[in-house]
Motif scaffolding. Structure first.
Motif, PDB file in Angstrom:
ATOM      1  N   ASN A  99       0.824  -1.191   0.000  1.00 59.66           N
ATOM      2  CA  ASN A  99       0.000   0.000   0.000  1.00 59.66           C
ATOM      3  C   ASN A  99       0.864   1.248   0.000  1.00 59.66           C
ATOM      4  O   ASN A  99       1.994   1.254   0.486  1.00 59.66           O
ATOM      5  N   ALA A 100       0.317   2.324  -0.534  1.00 59.92           N
ATOM      6  CA  ALA A 100       1.022   3.603  -0.481  1.00 59.92           C
ATOM      7  C   ALA A 100       1.118   4.053   0.973  1.00 59.92           C
ATOM      8  O   ALA A 100       0.151   3.925   1.734  1.00 59.92           O
ATOM      9  N   PRO A 101       2.266   4.562   1.384  1.00 61.04           N
ATOM     10  CA  PRO A 101       2.400   4.954   2.799  1.00 61.04           C
ATOM     11  C   PRO A 101       1.599   6.197   3.127  1.00 61.04           C
ATOM     12  O   PRO A 101       1.385   7.077   2.281  1.00 61.04           O
ATOM     13  N   ALA A 102       1.149   6.267   4.360  1.00 61.58           N
ATOM     14  CA  ALA A 102       0.585   7.497   4.923  1.00 61.58           C
ATOM     15  C   ALA A 102       1.696   8.143   5.751  1.00 61.58           C
ATOM     16  O   ALA A 102       2.769   7.581   5.928  1.00 61.58           O
ATOM     17  N   ALA A 103       1.431   9.347   6.249  1.00 53.66           N
ATOM     18  CA  ALA A 103       2.434  10.040   7.055  1.00 53.66           C
ATOM     19  C   ALA A 103       1.778  10.685   8.262  1.00 53.66           C
ATOM     20  O   ALA A 103       0.633  11.147   8.203  1.00 53.66           O
ATOM     21  N   LEU A 104       2.533  10.706   9.349  1.00 54.25           N
ATOM     22  CA  LEU A 104       2.111  11.378  10.572  1.00 54.25           C
ATOM     23  C   LEU A 104       3.140  12.443  10.920  1.00 54.25           C
ATOM     24  O   LEU A 104       4.345  12.164  10.954  1.00 54.25           O
ATOM     25  N   ILE A 105       2.653  13.656  11.181  1.00 58.59           N
ATOM     26  CA  ILE A 105       3.505  14.746  11.653  1.00 58.59           C
ATOM     27  C   ILE A 105       3.202  14.962  13.123  1.00 58.59           C
ATOM     28  O   ILE A 105       2.072  15.285  13.497  1.00 58.59           O
ATOM     29  N   VAL A 142       6.729   8.620   9.921  1.00 60.49           N
ATOM     30  CA  VAL A 142       6.549   9.525  11.062  1.00 60.49           C
ATOM     31  C   VAL A 142       7.664  10.554  11.055  1.00 60.49           C
ATOM     32  O   VAL A 142       8.844  10.214  10.914  1.00 60.49           O
ATOM     33  N   THR A 143       7.285  11.815  11.194  1.00 59.57           N
ATOM     34  CA  THR A 143       8.257  12.900  11.324  1.00 59.57           C
ATOM     35  C   THR A 143       7.700  13.935  12.288  1.00 59.57           C
ATOM     36  O   THR A 143       6.687  13.695  12.944  1.00 59.57           O
ATOM     37  N   THR A 144       8.371  15.069  12.392  1.00 56.61           N
ATOM     38  CA  THR A 144       7.980  16.087  13.365  1.00 56.61           C
ATOM     39  C   THR A 144       7.729  17.422  12.683  1.00 56.61           C
ATOM     40  O   THR A 144       8.280  17.711  11.614  1.00 56.61           O
ATOM     41  N   ALA A 145       6.924  18.261  13.322  1.00 56.69           N
ATOM     42  CA  ALA A 145       6.556  19.546  12.740  1.00 56.69           C
ATOM     43  C   ALA A 145       7.711  20.535  12.724  1.00 56.69           C
ATOM     44  O   ALA A 145       7.646  21.536  12.007  1.00 56.69           O
ATOM     45  N   ASP A 146       8.764  20.274  13.506  1.00 61.41           N
ATOM     46  CA  ASP A 146       9.898  21.197  13.513  1.00 61.41           C
ATOM     47  C   ASP A 146      11.020  20.760  12.574  1.00 61.41           C
ATOM     48  O   ASP A 146      12.133  21.274  12.636  1.00 61.41           O
ATOM     49  N   HIS A 147      10.709  19.816  11.691  1.00 60.47           N
ATOM     50  CA  HIS A 147      11.693  19.355  10.696  1.00 60.47           C
ATOM     51  C   HIS A 147      11.622  20.289   9.481  1.00 60.47           C
ATOM     52  O   HIS A 147      11.313  19.875   8.362  1.00 60.47           O
ATOM     53  N   ALA A 148      11.976  21.543   9.713  1.00 61.53           N
ATOM     54  CA  ALA A 148      11.686  22.603   8.740  1.00 61.53           C
ATOM     55  C   ALA A 148      12.472  22.493   7.444  1.00 61.53           C
ATOM     56  O   ALA A 148      12.066  23.070   6.422  1.00 61.53           O
ATOM     57  N   LEU A 149      13.597  21.802   7.448  1.00 61.79           N
ATOM     58  CA  LEU A 149      14.406  21.666   6.235  1.00 61.79           C
ATOM     59  C   LEU A 149      14.023  20.438   5.413  1.00 61.79           C
ATOM     60  O   LEU A 149      14.615  20.199   4.356  1.00 61.79           O
ATOM     61  N   GLY A 203       5.230  12.342  -2.760  1.00 62.42           N
ATOM     62  CA  GLY A 203       4.168  11.490  -3.272  1.00 62.42           C
ATOM     63  C   GLY A 203       3.243  10.920  -2.225  1.00 62.42           C
ATOM     64  O   GLY A 203       2.484   9.982  -2.513  1.00 62.42           O
ATOM     65  N   ILE A 204       3.284  11.469  -1.029  1.00 62.85           N
ATOM     66  CA  ILE A 204       2.430  10.960   0.052  1.00 62.85           C
ATOM     67  C   ILE A 204       1.138  11.760   0.093  1.00 62.85           C
ATOM     68  O   ILE A 204       1.165  12.980   0.302  1.00 62.85           O
ATOM     69  N   ALA A 205       0.033  11.102  -0.104  1.00 61.97           N
ATOM     70  CA  ALA A 205      -1.257  11.792  -0.204  1.00 61.97           C
ATOM     71  C   ALA A 205      -1.972  11.876   1.141  1.00 61.97           C
ATOM     72  O   ALA A 205      -2.629  12.879   1.438  1.00 61.97           O
ATOM     73  N   ARG A 206      -1.885  10.811   1.938  1.00 57.79           N
ATOM     74  CA  ARG A 206      -2.587  10.794   3.231  1.00 57.79           C
ATOM     75  C   ARG A 206      -1.642  11.268   4.325  1.00 57.79           C
ATOM     76  O   ARG A 206      -0.675  10.589   4.663  1.00 57.79           O
ATOM     77  N   ILE A 207      -1.929  12.441   4.873  1.00 59.43           N
ATOM     78  CA  ILE A 207      -1.071  13.021   5.896  1.00 59.43           C
ATOM     79  C   ILE A 207      -1.939  13.461   7.068  1.00 59.43           C
ATOM     80  O   ILE A 207      -2.961  14.129   6.884  1.00 59.43           O
ATOM     81  N   ALA A 208      -1.535  13.094   8.257  1.00 60.33           N
ATOM     82  CA  ALA A 208      -2.230  13.514   9.475  1.00 60.33           C
ATOM     83  C   ALA A 208      -1.243  14.218  10.386  1.00 60.33           C
ATOM     84  O   ALA A 208      -0.031  13.981  10.326  1.00 60.33           O
ATOM     85  N   VAL A 209      -1.758  15.095  11.228  1.00 56.73           N
ATOM     86  CA  VAL A 209      -0.935  15.771  12.222  1.00 56.73           C
ATOM     87  C   VAL A 209      -1.502  15.457  13.598  1.00 56.73           C
ATOM     88  O   VAL A 209      -2.718  15.480  13.805  1.00 56.73           O
TER      89      VAL A 209
END
Length: 251
Positions: A2-8, A98-105, A50-56
């Protein structure tokens, strides 16, 4: 697959973050960098990969409002990042970045390369940057290094939960969070023999992460970052100044 989702991750650890307070905003994710809130920059990079499903994961009203403007799903944060990831796994399933909201670069290419470099069969993977790679990209940087036989390493705030079995690693992650600045205490969980190998400088990063995974009955992998700047996030005012200077230099 499946295509990956992402969490911030954009939860709060209690009180106002000092960097956010200095910038006059309620949460670090709202700090403007290069004309955009950091949360917007991270979401843009993930979409560029290319990640379409993103949640925070957030409860700050300003962050929740911005997430809505950006078209991101909002999940309630739990007590700490690892428990927040557990909530996200229940909602989004795997594979999950999974990543973080302060990963500004954060750049799309870093995410694409990370996924390409995860070894087959891994249930969970973490991106880490070797000291020479980080210092080549950002001379003079000061950070906490995880020291192994094959070098000193820094986390990059990018994790990949590839299979449902990755959920087994969350409880272990919770204990690692508490000792992330003291790697010898993490290694001690593997037994005296492993601890002695670490102290003697004979334990490699790959061996350490693999053994850590086995304690949770998952296949865990460490992925070396191709870009040293992947290890840079915004934890303090000096980090913010550095990040702004880097973005400004790109024009």
């Amino acid at each position: 697959m499946n295509a990956p989702a992402a969490l911030i991750l954009a939860g709060s650890r209690g009180g106002i973050d000092p960097v956010a307070a200095d910038e006059g905003v309620s949460h670090k994710a709202l700090i403007a960098v290069g004309g955009q809130p950091m949360l917007a920059r991270v979401a843009e990079a993930l979409r560029g990969a290319g990640i379409a499903r993103i949640a925070v994961s957030a409860d700050d009203p300003g962050v929740v409002a911005l997430a809505g403007e950006l078209g991101l799903a909002v999940l309630p944060p739990a007590a700490g990042p690892s428990r927040s990831v557990t909530v996200a796994l229940g909602e989004l399933g795997t594979p999950l970045i999974v990543t973080t909201a302060d990963h500004a670069l954060l750049e799309p290419r870093w995410v694409i390369d990370f996924l390409a470099d995860v070894p087959p069969g891994a249930d969970v993977a973490v991106l880490l940057a070797e000291r020479a790679v980080v210092e080549a990209a950002m001379p003079g940087t000061r950070r906490t290094w995880l020291r192994f036989a094959d070098g000193a390493w820094s986390g990059c705030n990018l994790f990949y939960l590839a299979t449902p079995q990755a959920a087994r690693a969350i409880d272990l992650w919770r204990t690692v969070e508490a000792d992330r600045k003291r790697p010898w205490r993490i290694v001690r969980r593997f037994g005296v023999g492993t601890l002695l190998r670490y102290i003697a400088g004979r334990l490699t990063l790959a061996e350490g992460v693999a053994r850590l995974g086995r304690t949770a009955d998952v296949a865990a992998a460490a992925v070396p970052a191709r870009a040293g700047l992947a290890a840079v996030d915004v934890d303090k005012a000096g980090d913010l100044a550095d990040v702004r200077a880097i973005i400004a230099s790109r024009g």
